[in-house]
Design a protein around this motif. Sequence first.
Motif, PDB file in Angstrom:
ATOM      1  N   ARG A 188       0.886  -1.181   0.026  1.00  0.00           N
ATOM      2  CA  ARG A 188      -0.105   0.065  -0.043  1.00  0.00           C
ATOM      3  C   ARG A 188       0.806   1.380  -0.029  1.00  0.00           C
ATOM      4  O   ARG A 188       0.370   2.278   0.090  1.00  0.00           O
ATOM      5  N   GLY A 189       1.999   1.149  -0.230  1.00  0.00           N
ATOM      6  CA  GLY A 189       3.070   2.439   0.037  1.00  0.00           C
ATOM      7  C   GLY A 189       3.570   2.805  -1.273  1.00  0.00           C
ATOM      8  O   GLY A 189       4.899   3.444  -1.312  1.00  0.00           O
ATOM      9  N   GLU A 190       2.906   2.764  -2.391  1.00  0.00           N
ATOM     10  CA  GLU A 190       3.163   3.339  -3.763  1.00  0.00           C
ATOM     11  C   GLU A 190       3.766   4.887  -3.406  1.00  0.00           C
ATOM     12  O   GLU A 190       2.876   5.778  -2.861  1.00  0.00           O
ATOM     13  N   GLY A 191       4.694   5.333  -4.024  1.00  0.00           N
ATOM     14  CA  GLY A 191       5.200   6.380  -3.747  1.00  0.00           C
ATOM     15  C   GLY A 191       6.271   6.963  -2.489  1.00  0.00           C
ATOM     16  O   GLY A 191       6.669   7.962  -2.565  1.00  0.00           O
ATOM     17  N   PHE A 192       5.881   6.036  -1.628  1.00  0.00           N
ATOM     18  CA  PHE A 192       6.721   6.344  -0.367  1.00  0.00           C
ATOM     19  C   PHE A 192       8.362   5.681  -0.582  1.00  0.00           C
ATOM     20  O   PHE A 192       8.563   4.626  -1.175  1.00  0.00           O
ATOM     21  N   GLY A 193       9.289   6.642   0.260  1.00  0.00           N
ATOM     22  CA  GLY A 193      10.370   5.890   0.402  1.00  0.00           C
ATOM     23  C   GLY A 193      10.380   5.407   1.608  1.00  0.00           C
ATOM     24  O   GLY A 193       9.450   5.174   2.481  1.00  0.00           O
ATOM     25  N   ALA A 194      11.613   4.658   2.278  1.00  0.00           N
ATOM     26  CA  ALA A 194      11.943   3.900   3.498  1.00  0.00           C
ATOM     27  C   ALA A 194      12.935   4.889   4.388  1.00  0.00           C
ATOM     28  O   ALA A 194      14.130   5.119   3.598  1.00  0.00           O
ATOM     29  N   ALA A 195      12.709   5.133   5.682  1.00  0.00           N
ATOM     30  CA  ALA A 195      13.729   5.652   6.430  1.00  0.00           C
ATOM     31  C   ALA A 195      13.975   4.202   7.523  1.00  0.00           C
ATOM     32  O   ALA A 195      13.124   3.971   8.433  1.00  0.00           O
ATOM     33  N   LEU A 196      15.053   3.486   7.326  1.00  0.00           N
ATOM     34  CA  LEU A 196      15.267   2.369   7.990  1.00  0.00           C
ATOM     35  C   LEU A 196      15.988   2.761   9.408  1.00  0.00           C
ATOM     36  O   LEU A 196      16.822   3.533   9.525  1.00  0.00           O
ATOM     37  N   ASP A 197      15.391   1.997  10.243  1.00  0.00           N
ATOM     38  CA  ASP A 197      15.775   2.004  11.839  1.00  0.00           C
ATOM     39  C   ASP A 197      15.842   0.600  12.254  1.00  0.00           C
ATOM     40  O   ASP A 197      14.861   0.106  12.645  1.00  0.00           O
ATOM     41  N   LEU A 198      17.286   0.224  12.265  1.00  0.00           N
ATOM     42  CA  LEU A 198      17.156  -1.176  12.971  1.00  0.00           C
ATOM     43  C   LEU A 198      17.184  -1.168  14.128  1.00  0.00           C
ATOM     44  O   LEU A 198      16.819  -2.292  14.680  1.00  0.00           O
ATOM     45  N   SER A 199      17.612  -0.119  14.992  1.00  0.00           N
ATOM     46  CA  SER A 199      17.431  -0.319  16.591  1.00  0.00           C
ATOM     47  C   SER A 199      15.751  -0.340  16.746  1.00  0.00           C
ATOM     48  O   SER A 199      15.507  -1.041  17.632  1.00  0.00           O
ATOM     49  N   ASN A 200      15.091   0.449  16.199  1.00  0.00           N
ATOM     50  CA  ASN A 200      13.651   0.214  16.454  1.00  0.00           C
ATOM     51  C   ASN A 200      12.939  -0.976  16.004  1.00  0.00           C
ATOM     52  O   ASN A 200      12.139  -1.600  16.668  1.00  0.00           O
ATOM     53  N   HIS A 201      13.647  -1.501  15.055  1.00  0.00           N
ATOM     54  CA  HIS A 201      13.258  -3.010  14.597  1.00  0.00           C
ATOM     55  C   HIS A 201      13.557  -3.737  15.741  1.00  0.00           C
ATOM     56  O   HIS A 201      12.872  -4.825  15.899  1.00  0.00           O
ATOM     57  N   HIS A 202      14.799  -3.743  16.421  1.00  0.00           N
ATOM     58  CA  HIS A 202      15.330  -4.638  17.384  1.00  0.00           C
ATOM     59  C   HIS A 202      14.405  -4.310  18.655  1.00  0.00           C
ATOM     60  O   HIS A 202      14.235  -5.549  19.271  1.00  0.00           O
ATOM     61  N   LEU A 203      13.964  -3.132  19.044  1.00  0.00           N
ATOM     62  CA  LEU A 203      12.962  -2.908  20.147  1.00  0.00           C
ATOM     63  C   LEU A 203      11.751  -3.634  20.253  1.00  0.00           C
ATOM     64  O   LEU A 203      11.114  -3.921  20.807  1.00  0.00           O
ATOM     65  N   GLY A 205      11.369  -6.551  18.715  1.00  0.00           N
ATOM     66  CA  GLY A 205      11.540  -7.971  18.686  1.00  0.00           C
ATOM     67  C   GLY A 205      12.400  -8.480  17.567  1.00  0.00           C
ATOM     68  O   GLY A 205      12.586  -9.829  17.583  1.00  0.00           O
ATOM     69  N   GLY A 206      12.890  -7.475  16.656  1.00  0.00           N
ATOM     70  CA  GLY A 206      13.470  -8.148  15.538  1.00  0.00           C
ATOM     71  C   GLY A 206      15.079  -8.459  15.654  1.00  0.00           C
ATOM     72  O   GLY A 206      15.442  -7.924  16.598  1.00  0.00           O
ATOM     73  N   SER A 207      15.676  -9.269  14.748  1.00  0.00           N
ATOM     74  CA  SER A 207      17.072  -9.481  14.939  1.00  0.00           C
ATOM     75  C   SER A 207      17.806  -8.297  14.414  1.00  0.00           C
ATOM     76  O   SER A 207      17.342  -7.265  13.579  1.00  0.00           O
ATOM     77  N   VAL A 208      19.037  -8.228  14.852  1.00  0.00           N
ATOM     78  CA  VAL A 208      19.943  -7.094  14.246  1.00  0.00           C
ATOM     79  C   VAL A 208      21.015  -7.663  13.232  1.00  0.00           C
ATOM     80  O   VAL A 208      21.937  -7.073  12.901  1.00  0.00           O
ATOM     81  N   ASP A 209      20.802  -8.820  12.795  1.00  0.00           N
ATOM     82  CA  ASP A 209      21.693  -9.418  11.763  1.00  0.00           C
ATOM     83  C   ASP A 209      21.389  -8.668  10.345  1.00  0.00           C
ATOM     84  O   ASP A 209      20.185  -8.020  10.072  1.00  0.00           O
ATOM     85  N   PRO A 210      22.497  -8.299   9.507  1.00  0.00           N
ATOM     86  CA  PRO A 210      22.425  -7.268   8.747  1.00  0.00           C
ATOM     87  C   PRO A 210      21.687  -7.859   7.595  1.00  0.00           C
ATOM     88  O   PRO A 210      21.041  -7.169   6.607  1.00  0.00           O
ATOM     89  N   THR A 211      21.130  -9.093   7.442  1.00  0.00           N
ATOM     90  CA  THR A 211      20.466  -9.642   6.455  1.00  0.00           C
ATOM     91  C   THR A 211      19.038  -9.038   6.555  1.00  0.00           C
ATOM     92  O   THR A 211      18.015  -9.287   5.671  1.00  0.00           O
ATOM     93  N   ALA A 212      18.426  -8.515   7.790  1.00  0.00           N
ATOM     94  CA  ALA A 212      17.196  -7.852   7.972  1.00  0.00           C
ATOM     95  C   ALA A 212      17.182  -6.537   6.804  1.00  0.00           C
ATOM     96  O   ALA A 212      16.078  -6.449   6.578  1.00  0.00           O
TER      97      ALA A 212
END
Length: 286
Positions: A188-203, A205-212
């Motif tokens: 649903r995100g046509e036209g949007f870019g992404a601001a990636l935040d690996l720390s927020n992802h980790h908080l 419950g996500g992995s901090v593996d670079p392959t994320a």
Amino acid sequence: MKLALITDEVGQDVEEAIRLGLDFGIRHFAIRSAWGLNVAEFEDAHLERLEALLETYDVGVSSVLSPLFKCHLPGGPDRPHHDPHFVGFSRDPRDHLDRVGALAATAGRLRAPVLRLFSFLLPDLPDLPGLPGLPDGISAPGRLPEAAYAELARIPGAMPPGTVAAMENEHVCHIRTLPELQDFLGERGEGFGAALDLSNHHLAGGSVDPTAMTPHLVARAVDLHVKDRRDGRYVPVGQGTFDWSGILRRVRDLGYDGFVTLESHLRGDEEGVRASLTALRKVVTA
């Protein structure tokens, strides 16, 4: 890749932040708040003051880090959410909707290639304690409600030429993790870019593996926020558990050439900010 610094990571004095950044060869600065005001509340006088500093030091704005939609959905709970990094703007969703045009104009005026926004606060997430001691492993539903899409769908079309609306994954909002951000962009995100935040992802419950950092996600990325953590606290970059050398090597190999923005969460700790920039400059330029 281009190294950038959020000015209020240093303090509310933009000139002080620019001077510190120049010590590390930084030519791009992200604007979130300054002089005690959120960027959403800047008036002409504040923008003129900022433009004069940018011209004096011959530097540019990498991103306008707006607070847009870091609020509850219209009709949602009328409950304040305390965030030490959220300076001085309303949590009323009507105010956020009213400021879309003005913030887009601000980004255009500052020639900022990125305008960051969020995906509305989760309705039942408790307020988090003050930084730097946020808990790890927060778990909450991550799917963006259907009611939010109508509000978000008009955002890309409101952007001035040269500016991309970038959705950031934020652990207290509906889009918390990198996979959730990738799903949003694909569905649903046509036209949007992404601001990636690996720390927020980790908080969340996500992995901090670079392959994320997947190829599909990196292809839509326009900004990458960098911070580091150890033992449940933010620490200078390079002193925590995040393998930023491996992460940045991964995104570089996938073709990323956007901004790498220090968001240390060490506000007021100039020594920590400088240590972070020293470590980060080594891996960004490696």
